[in-house]
Design a protein around this motif. Structure first.
Motif, PDB file in Angstrom:
ATOM      1  N   ASN A 113       0.818  -1.195   0.000  1.00 39.60           N
ATOM      2  CA  ASN A 113       0.000   0.000   0.000  1.00 39.60           C
ATOM      3  C   ASN A 113       0.861   1.257   0.000  1.00 39.60           C
ATOM      4  OD1 ASN A 113      -2.449  -1.280  -0.091  1.00 39.60           O
ATOM      5  ND2 ASN A 113      -2.678  -1.373   2.128  1.00 39.60           N
ATOM      6  N   ASN A 114       1.963   1.225   0.718  1.00 40.13           N
ATOM      7  CA  ASN A 114       2.822   2.406   0.763  1.00 40.13           C
ATOM      8  C   ASN A 114       3.377   2.716  -0.621  1.00 40.13           C
ATOM      9  OD1 ASN A 114       4.307   4.546   1.952  1.00 40.13           O
ATOM     10  ND2 ASN A 114       6.113   3.253   1.897  1.00 40.13           N
ATOM     11  N   TYR A 115       3.793   1.712  -1.323  1.00 45.08           N
ATOM     12  CA  TYR A 115       4.320   1.914  -2.678  1.00 45.08           C
ATOM     13  C   TYR A 115       3.236   2.491  -3.595  1.00 45.08           C
ATOM     14  CZ  TYR A 115       6.780   0.952  -7.018  1.00 45.08           C
ATOM     15  OH  TYR A 115       7.399   1.087  -8.232  1.00 45.08           O
ATOM     16  N   ASP A 116       2.004   1.992  -3.442  1.00 46.33           N
ATOM     17  CA  ASP A 116       0.895   2.492  -4.257  1.00 46.33           C
ATOM     18  C   ASP A 116       0.588   3.950  -3.934  1.00 46.33           C
ATOM     19  OD1 ASP A 116      -1.309   2.269  -6.084  1.00 46.33           O
ATOM     20  OD2 ASP A 116      -2.620   2.186  -4.331  1.00 46.33           O
ATOM     21  N   ASN A 117       0.701   4.336  -2.670  1.00 42.41           N
ATOM     22  CA  ASN A 117       0.426   5.725  -2.269  1.00 42.41           C
ATOM     23  C   ASN A 117       1.444   6.701  -2.841  1.00 42.41           C
ATOM     24  OD1 ASN A 117      -1.874   5.214  -0.805  1.00 42.41           O
ATOM     25  ND2 ASN A 117      -0.789   4.938   1.112  1.00 42.41           N
ATOM     26  N   ALA A 154       7.978  12.001   2.345  1.00 42.78           N
ATOM     27  CA  ALA A 154       8.875  11.101   3.073  1.00 42.78           C
ATOM     28  C   ALA A 154       8.315  10.820   4.469  1.00 42.78           C
ATOM     29  CB  ALA A 154      10.272  11.708   3.164  1.00 42.78           C
ATOM     30  N   GLY A 155       7.766  11.846   5.113  1.00 41.44           N
ATOM     31  CA  GLY A 155       7.147  11.642   6.425  1.00 41.44           C
ATOM     32  C   GLY A 155       5.949  10.718   6.351  1.00 41.44           C
ATOM     33  N   HIS A 156       5.144  10.863   5.311  1.00 42.02           N
ATOM     34  CA  HIS A 156       3.992   9.985   5.131  1.00 42.02           C
ATOM     35  C   HIS A 156       4.451   8.541   4.965  1.00 42.02           C
ATOM     36  CE1 HIS A 156       0.825   7.988   2.692  1.00 42.02           C
ATOM     37  NE2 HIS A 156       0.048   8.598   3.558  1.00 42.02           N
ATOM     38  N   SER A 157       5.483   8.348   4.194  1.00 39.22           N
ATOM     39  CA  SER A 157       6.017   7.007   3.982  1.00 39.22           C
ATOM     40  C   SER A 157       6.585   6.434   5.284  1.00 39.22           C
ATOM     41  CB  SER A 157       7.100   7.064   2.912  1.00 39.22           C
ATOM     42  OG  SER A 157       7.266   5.836   2.303  1.00 39.22           O
ATOM     43  N   PHE A 158       7.280   7.273   6.041  1.00 34.57           N
ATOM     44  CA  PHE A 158       7.852   6.839   7.320  1.00 34.57           C
ATOM     45  C   PHE A 158       6.753   6.409   8.290  1.00 34.57           C
ATOM     46  CE2 PHE A 158       9.356   7.882  11.619  1.00 34.57           C
ATOM     47  CZ  PHE A 158      10.449   7.031  11.679  1.00 34.57           C
ATOM     48  N   HIS A 164       3.711   5.451   7.458  1.00 35.37           N
ATOM     49  CA  HIS A 164       3.007   4.300   6.895  1.00 35.37           C
ATOM     50  C   HIS A 164       3.782   3.008   7.118  1.00 35.37           C
ATOM     51  CE1 HIS A 164       0.449   2.806   3.257  1.00 35.37           C
ATOM     52  NE2 HIS A 164       0.044   2.314   4.394  1.00 35.37           N
ATOM     53  N   VAL A 165       5.083   3.055   6.944  1.00 35.79           N
ATOM     54  CA  VAL A 165       5.894   1.852   7.106  1.00 35.79           C
ATOM     55  C   VAL A 165       6.153   1.561   8.579  1.00 35.79           C
ATOM     56  CG1 VAL A 165       8.159   0.840   6.602  1.00 35.79           C
ATOM     57  CG2 VAL A 165       6.930   2.073   4.840  1.00 35.79           C
ATOM     58  N   GLY A 166       6.178   2.607   9.394  1.00 36.34           N
ATOM     59  CA  GLY A 166       6.448   2.449  10.825  1.00 36.34           C
ATOM     60  C   GLY A 166       5.231   1.938  11.574  1.00 36.34           C
ATOM     61  N   ARG A 167       4.798   2.711  12.547  1.00 36.77           N
ATOM     62  CA  ARG A 167       3.671   2.295  13.392  1.00 36.77           C
ATOM     63  C   ARG A 167       2.322   2.371  12.688  1.00 36.77           C
ATOM     64  NH1 ARG A 167       4.340   3.816  19.547  1.00 36.77           N
ATOM     65  NH2 ARG A 167       6.416   2.937  19.860  1.00 36.77           N
ATOM     66  N   ASN A 168       2.260   3.090  11.593  1.00 35.69           N
ATOM     67  CA  ASN A 168       1.052   3.215  10.780  1.00 35.69           C
ATOM     68  C   ASN A 168      -0.125   3.751  11.593  1.00 35.69           C
ATOM     69  OD1 ASN A 168      -0.409   3.182   8.429  1.00 35.69           O
ATOM     70  ND2 ASN A 168      -0.899   1.011   8.528  1.00 35.69           N
ATOM     71  N   GLN A 169       0.123   4.821  12.332  1.00 41.52           N
ATOM     72  CA  GLN A 169      -0.948   5.478  13.074  1.00 41.52           C
ATOM     73  C   GLN A 169      -1.791   6.266  12.075  1.00 41.52           C
ATOM     74  OE1 GLN A 169       1.378   7.753  15.790  1.00 41.52           O
ATOM     75  NE2 GLN A 169       1.516   6.082  17.273  1.00 41.52           N
ATOM     76  N   LEU A 170      -3.028   5.879  11.955  1.00 36.97           N
ATOM     77  CA  LEU A 170      -3.892   6.412  10.914  1.00 36.97           C
ATOM     78  C   LEU A 170      -4.102   7.918  11.046  1.00 36.97           C
ATOM     79  CD1 LEU A 170      -5.549   5.689   8.454  1.00 36.97           C
ATOM     80  CD2 LEU A 170      -7.482   5.282   9.957  1.00 36.97           C
ATOM     81  N   VAL A 171      -4.296   8.404  12.264  1.00 36.98           N
ATOM     82  CA  VAL A 171      -4.544   9.833  12.451  1.00 36.98           C
ATOM     83  C   VAL A 171      -3.316  10.639  12.058  1.00 36.98           C
ATOM     84  CG1 VAL A 171      -5.056  11.619  14.154  1.00 36.98           C
ATOM     85  CG2 VAL A 171      -6.261   9.441  14.237  1.00 36.98           C
ATOM     86  N   ARG A 172      -2.140  10.223  12.494  1.00 34.08           N
ATOM     87  CA  ARG A 172      -0.908  10.934  12.142  1.00 34.08           C
ATOM     88  C   ARG A 172      -0.659  10.874  10.640  1.00 34.08           C
ATOM     89  NH1 ARG A 172       3.792   9.729  15.875  1.00 34.08           N
ATOM     90  NH2 ARG A 172       2.723  11.315  17.072  1.00 34.08           N
ATOM     91  N   ARG A 173      -0.882   9.714  10.048  1.00 28.02           N
ATOM     92  CA  ARG A 173      -0.692   9.566   8.604  1.00 28.02           C
ATOM     93  C   ARG A 173      -1.657  10.462   7.833  1.00 28.02           C
ATOM     94  NH1 ARG A 173      -1.694   3.827   6.226  1.00 28.02           N
ATOM     95  NH2 ARG A 173      -3.612   4.748   5.530  1.00 28.02           N
ATOM     96  N   PHE A 174      -2.892  10.572   8.320  1.00 23.42           N
ATOM     97  CA  PHE A 174      -3.876  11.444   7.687  1.00 23.42           C
ATOM     98  C   PHE A 174      -3.420  12.897   7.731  1.00 23.42           C
ATOM     99  CE2 PHE A 174      -7.487  14.323   8.309  1.00 23.42           C
ATOM    100  CZ  PHE A 174      -8.115  14.185   7.083  1.00 23.42           C
ATOM    101  N   TYR A 175      -2.915  13.347   8.872  1.00 26.97           N
ATOM    102  CA  TYR A 175      -2.464  14.735   8.999  1.00 26.97           C
ATOM    103  C   TYR A 175      -1.275  15.021   8.083  1.00 26.97           C
ATOM    104  CZ  TYR A 175      -5.508  15.498  12.999  1.00 26.97           C
ATOM    105  OH  TYR A 175      -6.601  15.641  13.807  1.00 26.97           O
TER     106      TYR A 175
END
Length: 82
Positions: free
Chosen positions: A1-5, A43-47, A49-60
């Motif tokens: 999914n990260n690669y697709d994003n 890069a932050g979004h990828s980090f 997504h690959v890391g803890r994948n906290q949805l709220v943080r990834r959304f922001y």
């Protein structure tokens, strides 16, 4: 999914960079700043997504990147039409 994003918003960024270079607007500091901001946010979004994948943080992080990209396109439209 990260690669697709990584192929969603960056396509608009690539097109914006191409238009900026073709139209000769690259001498302004605004596209450089917004481009670097967008790249750091991707890069932050990828980090996240690959890391803890906290949805709220990834959304922001994703939303902030989309806002920066929108600002880039608004700046480009302003330069073209004004």
């Amino acid at each position: 999914n990260n690669y697709d994003n990584q192929f969603q918003l960056p396509l608009l960024w690539y097109a914006g960079i191409a238009f900026t270079l073709i139209l000769g607007f690259a001498d302004d500091g605004v596209p450089i700043f917004l481009s670097w901001a967008f790249l750091v946010l991707r890069a932050g979004h990828s980090f996240v997504h690959v890391g803890r994948n906290q949805l709220v943080r990834r959304f922001y992080v994703f939303t902030t990147g989309a806002v920066v990209l929108t600002a880039y396109w608004l700046w480009l439209a302003y330069k073209v039409f004004v």
